[in-house]
Structure formats: C-alpha cells, structure tokens
Design a protein around this motif. Structure first.
Motif, PDB file in Angstrom:
ATOM      1  N   TRP A  15       0.849  -1.204   0.000  1.00 16.58           N
ATOM      2  CA  TRP A  15       0.000   0.000   0.000  1.00 16.58           C
ATOM      3  C   TRP A  15       0.880   1.248   0.000  1.00 16.58           C
ATOM      4  N   GLU A  16       2.018   1.149   0.720  1.00 18.59           N
ATOM      5  CA  GLU A  16       2.950   2.282   0.750  1.00 18.59           C
ATOM      6  C   GLU A  16       3.440   2.587  -0.672  1.00 18.59           C
ATOM      7  N   SER A  17       3.788   1.539  -1.431  1.00 15.80           N
ATOM      8  CA  SER A  17       4.232   1.782  -2.812  1.00 15.80           C
ATOM      9  C   SER A  17       3.095   2.331  -3.654  1.00 15.80           C
ATOM     10  N   ALA A  18       1.886   1.831  -3.406  1.00 19.69           N
ATOM     11  CA  ALA A  18       0.735   2.330  -4.187  1.00 19.69           C
ATOM     12  C   ALA A  18       0.539   3.819  -3.925  1.00 19.69           C
ATOM     13  N   LEU A  19       0.752   4.205  -2.675  1.00 16.52           N
ATOM     14  CA  LEU A  19       0.603   5.627  -2.329  1.00 16.52           C
ATOM     15  C   LEU A  19       1.694   6.450  -3.018  1.00 16.52           C
ATOM     16  N   ASP A  20       2.922   5.923  -3.012  1.00 19.82           N
ATOM     17  CA  ASP A  20       4.033   6.596  -3.715  1.00 19.82           C
ATOM     18  C   ASP A  20       3.683   6.773  -5.188  1.00 19.82           C
ATOM     19  N   VAL A  27      -2.343  12.107   3.372  1.00 23.48           N
ATOM     20  CA  VAL A  27      -2.022  10.996   4.266  1.00 23.48           C
ATOM     21  C   VAL A  27      -2.971   9.821   3.974  1.00 23.48           C
ATOM     22  N   PRO A  28      -2.468   8.597   4.196  1.00 31.74           N
ATOM     23  CA  PRO A  28      -3.311   7.444   3.893  1.00 31.74           C
ATOM     24  C   PRO A  28      -4.378   7.208   4.961  1.00 31.74           C
ATOM     25  N   GLY A  29      -5.493   6.674   4.526  1.00 35.26           N
ATOM     26  CA  GLY A  29      -6.552   6.321   5.468  1.00 35.26           C
ATOM     27  C   GLY A  29      -7.448   5.276   4.840  1.00 35.26           C
ATOM     28  N   ARG A  30      -8.207   4.563   5.684  1.00 34.37           N
ATOM     29  CA  ARG A  30      -9.096   3.529   5.163  1.00 34.37           C
ATOM     30  C   ARG A  30     -10.545   3.928   5.416  1.00 34.37           C
ATOM     31  N   ILE A  31     -11.344   3.808   4.374  1.00 39.80           N
ATOM     32  CA  ILE A  31     -12.765   4.174   4.474  1.00 39.80           C
ATOM     33  C   ILE A  31     -13.478   3.140   5.356  1.00 39.80           C
ATOM     34  N   THR A  32     -14.106   3.627   6.428  1.00 43.69           N
ATOM     35  CA  THR A  32     -14.814   2.701   7.317  1.00 43.69           C
ATOM     36  C   THR A  32     -16.333   2.767   7.117  1.00 43.69           C
ATOM     37  N   ASP A  67     -11.915   0.840   1.101  1.00 36.25           N
ATOM     38  CA  ASP A  67     -10.910   1.468   0.238  1.00 36.25           C
ATOM     39  C   ASP A  67      -9.803   2.108   1.053  1.00 36.25           C
ATOM     40  N   TRP A  68      -8.590   2.069   0.497  1.00 30.53           N
ATOM     41  CA  TRP A  68      -7.496   2.900   1.004  1.00 30.53           C
ATOM     42  C   TRP A  68      -7.450   4.152   0.146  1.00 30.53           C
ATOM     43  N   VAL A  69      -7.379   5.296   0.803  1.00 29.45           N
ATOM     44  CA  VAL A  69      -7.405   6.567   0.085  1.00 29.45           C
ATOM     45  C   VAL A  69      -6.291   7.463   0.620  1.00 29.45           C
ATOM     46  N   ALA A  70      -6.003   8.538  -0.125  1.00 32.54           N
ATOM     47  CA  ALA A  70      -5.136   9.593   0.407  1.00 32.54           C
ATOM     48  C   ALA A  70      -6.036  10.776   0.719  1.00 32.54           C
ATOM     49  N   ASP A  75      -6.660  19.678   8.098  1.00 38.74           N
ATOM     50  CA  ASP A  75      -7.036  20.669   9.101  1.00 38.74           C
ATOM     51  C   ASP A  75      -8.159  21.584   8.637  1.00 38.74           C
ATOM     52  N   GLY A  76      -8.404  21.607   7.341  1.00 41.60           N
ATOM     53  CA  GLY A  76      -9.519  22.412   6.837  1.00 41.60           C
ATOM     54  C   GLY A  76     -10.731  21.520   6.684  1.00 41.60           C
ATOM     55  N   SER A  77     -11.148  21.313   5.445  1.00 40.67           N
ATOM     56  CA  SER A  77     -12.220  20.365   5.177  1.00 40.67           C
ATOM     57  C   SER A  77     -11.593  19.182   4.448  1.00 40.67           C
ATOM     58  N   PRO A  78     -11.309  18.113   5.159  1.00 45.11           N
ATOM     59  CA  PRO A  78     -10.587  16.993   4.540  1.00 45.11           C
ATOM     60  C   PRO A  78     -11.319  16.453   3.308  1.00 45.11           C
ATOM     61  N   ILE A  79     -10.548  16.134   2.281  1.00 46.92           N
ATOM     62  CA  ILE A  79     -11.145  15.527   1.082  1.00 46.92           C
ATOM     63  C   ILE A  79     -10.336  14.312   0.656  1.00 46.92           C
ATOM     64  N   VAL A  80     -11.008  13.426  -0.055  1.00 45.65           N
ATOM     65  CA  VAL A  80     -10.327  12.264  -0.633  1.00 45.65           C
ATOM     66  C   VAL A  80      -9.635  12.730  -1.906  1.00 45.65           C
ATOM     67  N   GLU A  81      -8.308  12.635  -1.896  1.00 45.21           N
ATOM     68  CA  GLU A  81      -7.543  13.044  -3.071  1.00 45.21           C
ATOM     69  C   GLU A  81      -7.554  11.963  -4.131  1.00 45.21           C
ATOM     70  N   VAL A  82      -7.344  10.742  -3.656  1.00 43.70           N
ATOM     71  CA  VAL A  82      -7.291   9.630  -4.603  1.00 43.70           C
ATOM     72  C   VAL A  82      -7.671   8.342  -3.874  1.00 43.70           C
ATOM     73  N   VAL A  83      -8.318   7.445  -4.618  1.00 47.25           N
ATOM     74  CA  VAL A  83      -8.596   6.096  -4.108  1.00 47.25           C
ATOM     75  C   VAL A  83      -7.486   5.197  -4.646  1.00 47.25           C
ATOM     76  N   LEU A  84      -6.739   4.526  -3.774  1.00 49.64           N
ATOM     77  CA  LEU A  84      -5.649   3.666  -4.249  1.00 49.64           C
ATOM     78  C   LEU A  84      -6.251   2.461  -4.978  1.00 49.64           C
ATOM     79  N   PRO A  85      -5.546   1.992  -6.020  1.00 45.03           N
ATOM     80  CA  PRO A  85      -6.085   0.875  -6.812  1.00 45.03           C
ATOM     81  C   PRO A  85      -6.482  -0.302  -5.922  1.00 45.03           C
ATOM     82  N   ARG A  86      -7.696  -0.799  -6.163  1.00 48.42           N
ATOM     83  CA  ARG A  86      -8.245  -1.865  -5.320  1.00 48.42           C
ATOM     84  C   ARG A  86      -7.587  -3.199  -5.609  1.00 48.42           C
TER      85      ARG A  86
END
Ligand SMILES: Nc1nc2c(ncn2[C@@H]2O[C@H](COP(=O)(O)OP(=O)(O)OP(=O)(O)O)[C@@H](O)[C@H]2O)c(=O)[nH]1
Ligand SMILES: [Mg+2]
Length: 346
Positions: A15-20, A27-32, A67-70, A75-86
């Motif tokens: 997942w770290e490489s996928a984020l790279d 920052v990485p996070g998982r959709i719950t 999903d794992w996302v970035a 600190d403002g209004s957090p948004i999903v930048e990208v969904v890492l390939p499933r």
C-alpha cells in the motif's frame, strides 16, 4: 511518517508503494463507512469525516467501505484526493441502473456468506453469492449461523448440501450463544486481513460481528416469528476492527444480487457443467437436445442436477444480457461524444 497507527487496519509495504505511485501529498486512510456522499476515514490522525465527492471530477473513482485513500487538507475540510487501486472489489449490477455496476466493498480477503439455521436454504442463492464472491478476487467462506437453534442432524444436512454445491469452499458453523465457530472466523482474519459478511436480513451478521469485536457496537434486530425474516437493521457498510486483530465489514441484508462482468467466476462456480460441456460434440452446444451433448448425458445419469443446469443457464443469460446493455450504452455515449470508459472501471 507515522504508519504504526494504521497497520492494524491492513496497511502494508505494497500500500505504501501504491501511495508513492499515486504521487499525491495526502495521508493514507481507510474508508470505514460511506453515507450519502460523506465518508468516515480511519487515518493515523484518528477518524475523519471527509466531504462528498462534489469537488472531484465525475470520472474519479468514488470510495467505498474498505478502500485505502489519500486524504488532503486534514485541518480544513478533509477531502479524498485519490482512491488507491483496489486489490479486490465486491461488485454487483446497480439495482437502480441496470447498465452500471455498483462496488459494495473493497480490499476484502474473505467473503463470508451467512445463512441462518432458522430459515430455508436455497442452492441457487448460494451459487449466485458465490459468483459475486469469486468475482471479487477474495475467497468465499460459508457461515451457517445460529447453530444453537438447529434440530438434531440439521447442521450435517446443511453442510452436505453446501459442499455438494461448492466442494472447494470452507463451511464454518457458528453460534453467538455457544461461541461455536468464532475462533475459526477470527483465525481466517489473522494478520489484519479483511472479511466482508453478506447475507439476508436477520441472518445474524451484526450479532456475529459484535461477538468478534467483544462489544455491542453494531445494532441488531429481532427476526419475525414464523419465517425468521429480519428487519433490515444495518443500513450502511461498516468496517470494524475485531478484538483479536483482523477486520470485518458488516453489510445491510440482501436477498439477491445482480451479477456484473462475472463470466470467469460463473465458470468456477459451475465447474462441473463447464467440464462436462468440454466433451460436447459441438463447441456452441446449448445442452438443449443437440446430438452428442455430454451435459445432457451427465444429467441423464444423475451426475448433474437438472435444476442446477437450469440455474446456470439463467445466470449465463443474465450476464450476456448485461454485456449487451453495456455495449449498447457505450455506443450511445460515444455517439454523443461523452467521456468514454466510465461504467467498467473497478
Ligand atoms: N439463537 C441465536 N440467535 C442469533 C444468533 N445470531 C444472531 N441471532 C439473532 O438473530 C437476530 C438477527 O440478528 P442480526 O445480527 O441483527 O442480523 P443481521 O444479519 O445483522 O440483520 P440485518 O442487519 O437486518 O441485515 C437477532 O435477534 C439475534 O439475536 C445466534 O447465533 N443464535
Ligand atoms: Mg445487521
């Protein structure tokens, strides 16, 4: 970087490489959980609620539970930048729009198909859910819940029926009353693996999830006297961390699912029919009275249940119809000059 806080959610070197590779700063996070366009994301900085997709382009992949996302702008209004390939995705045909698919959950290692001892078992239903599960890329496991309610010999009978339909699929018998089978489920999710639990309303999915968490996190509902129908208590797909490690996605009860792009999975679930068909005289044999039909011969000598053959025929026809509609829709889009390639992406 502070990754130790997300390892228990299944974060790893890949997942770290996928984020790279994604080349974003978030920052990485998982959709719950996903709710009306807003999502909860578990990150190294705790649980965040991220805004809907309104700021993202129409063609961007919408996140689903698991999903794992970035995440950007924490600190403002957090948004999903990208969904890492499933790695895997449970996908059904959209119940509203027949030509679209709908991902239900992502990055699942095991799909638990829950059936309660308190209701009638249907082979066709299991076959359909097995196609969905294999098609996701995850491994299906059948759970026979509420074994404490079983009459003598009933469990063995059910196990025999399941293994006749799905000889290569593990069956786990559970009861949250006696604790039977809970250890095995936990073991299957060892090492921060993710399971998703599917089944009819009232099958006991949330009760099982609670037992594995060791706390009453998920709401549960009574079933109707007589036919044991549930009340659709769970309404979102929720990713939960189990007390012994591992993760489980609890889902709303579903009676049926439409199949999407699942030809290989269909062939896997009906391997007996596909194998027999390889010996038919004609390549395009429809097993409908053609000479030299090996499938009919297998039905005649009792090796293949004619009802199973009919269920296979219907599911294959359903997939073919769905393919046809997709092609038609793509053609319509291209004619209008609309952006191509939506629809089929995972
Ligand atoms: N006897 C017995 N009852 C159970 C067991 N597991 C669940 N139940 C009961 O079954 C009923 C339905 O359980 P839920 O966990 O809410 O079912 P669900 O599958 O999550 O249902 P939905 O959220 O509606 O899809 C509740 O009354 C539970 O107490 C079990 O192992 N034994
Ligand atoms: Mg539930």
């Amino acid at each position: 970087m502070e990754r130790s806080a997300i390892l228990h959610l299944g974060w790893d070197a890949d997942w770290e490489s996928a984020l790279d590779d994604a080349g974003v700063a978030g920052v990485p996070g998982r959709i719950t959980r996903v709710e009306r366009g807003e999502s909860d994301v578990a990150t190294e900085r705790g649980l965040l609620r991220v805004l809907s997709d309104s700021t993202r382009s129409q063609s961007a992949v919408a996140p689903v539970t698991g999903d794992w996302v970035a995440v950007a702008d924490l600190d403002g209004s957090p948004i999903v930048e990208v969904v890492l390939p499933r790695r895997t995705a449970l996908v059904r045909r959209d119940p509203g729009e027949r030509e679209e698919y709908q991902p239900l959950a992502a990055n699942v290692d095991a799909v638990f198909l829950a059936h309660g001892h308190d209701r009638p078992f249907r082979e066709g239903k299991l076959e359909r859910f097995l196609v969905l599960a294999w098609n996701s890329g995850a491994t299906p496991v059948v759970i026979l819940t509420k074994s404490d309610l079983a009459a003598s010999g009933e469990t063995a009978e059910l196990e025999a029926v399941v293994s006749a339909v799905a000889p290569e699929v593990e069956v786990v018998v559970t009861s949250t009353e006696s604790g039977e089978g809970l250890e095995r489920i936990a073991e299957l999710l060892d090492g921060a693996k993710t399971g998703a639990i599917l089944g009819e309303s009232g099958a006991g999915k949330s009760t099982l999830v609670n037992a594995l968490i060791g706390d009453d996190i998920q709401e549960t509902g009574h079933v109707r006297k007589g036919d044991a129908k549930g009340r659709h208590t769970t309404i979102t797909r929720d990713l939960l961390v189990l007390s012994g490690g591992g993760l489980l996605i609890d889902t709303p009860g579903v009676r049926a699912v439409g199949l999407w792009d699942a030809h290989d999975a269909l062939a896997r679930v009906f391997a007996d029919i596909v194998d027999a068909a390889a010996s038919c005289r004609f390549n395009d044999c429809a097993h409908d009275g053609e000479p030299g039909c090996a499938v009919r011969a297998a039905v005649d000598d009792g090796r293949i249940d004619p009802r199973r053959l009919e269920r296979h025929r219907l599911m294959a026809a359903e997939l073919a119809e769905s393919d046809r509609r997709q092609v038609e829709r793509e053609r319509g889009r291209n004619r209008k000059g609309a952006p191509k390639g939506r629809g089929r992406r995972r």
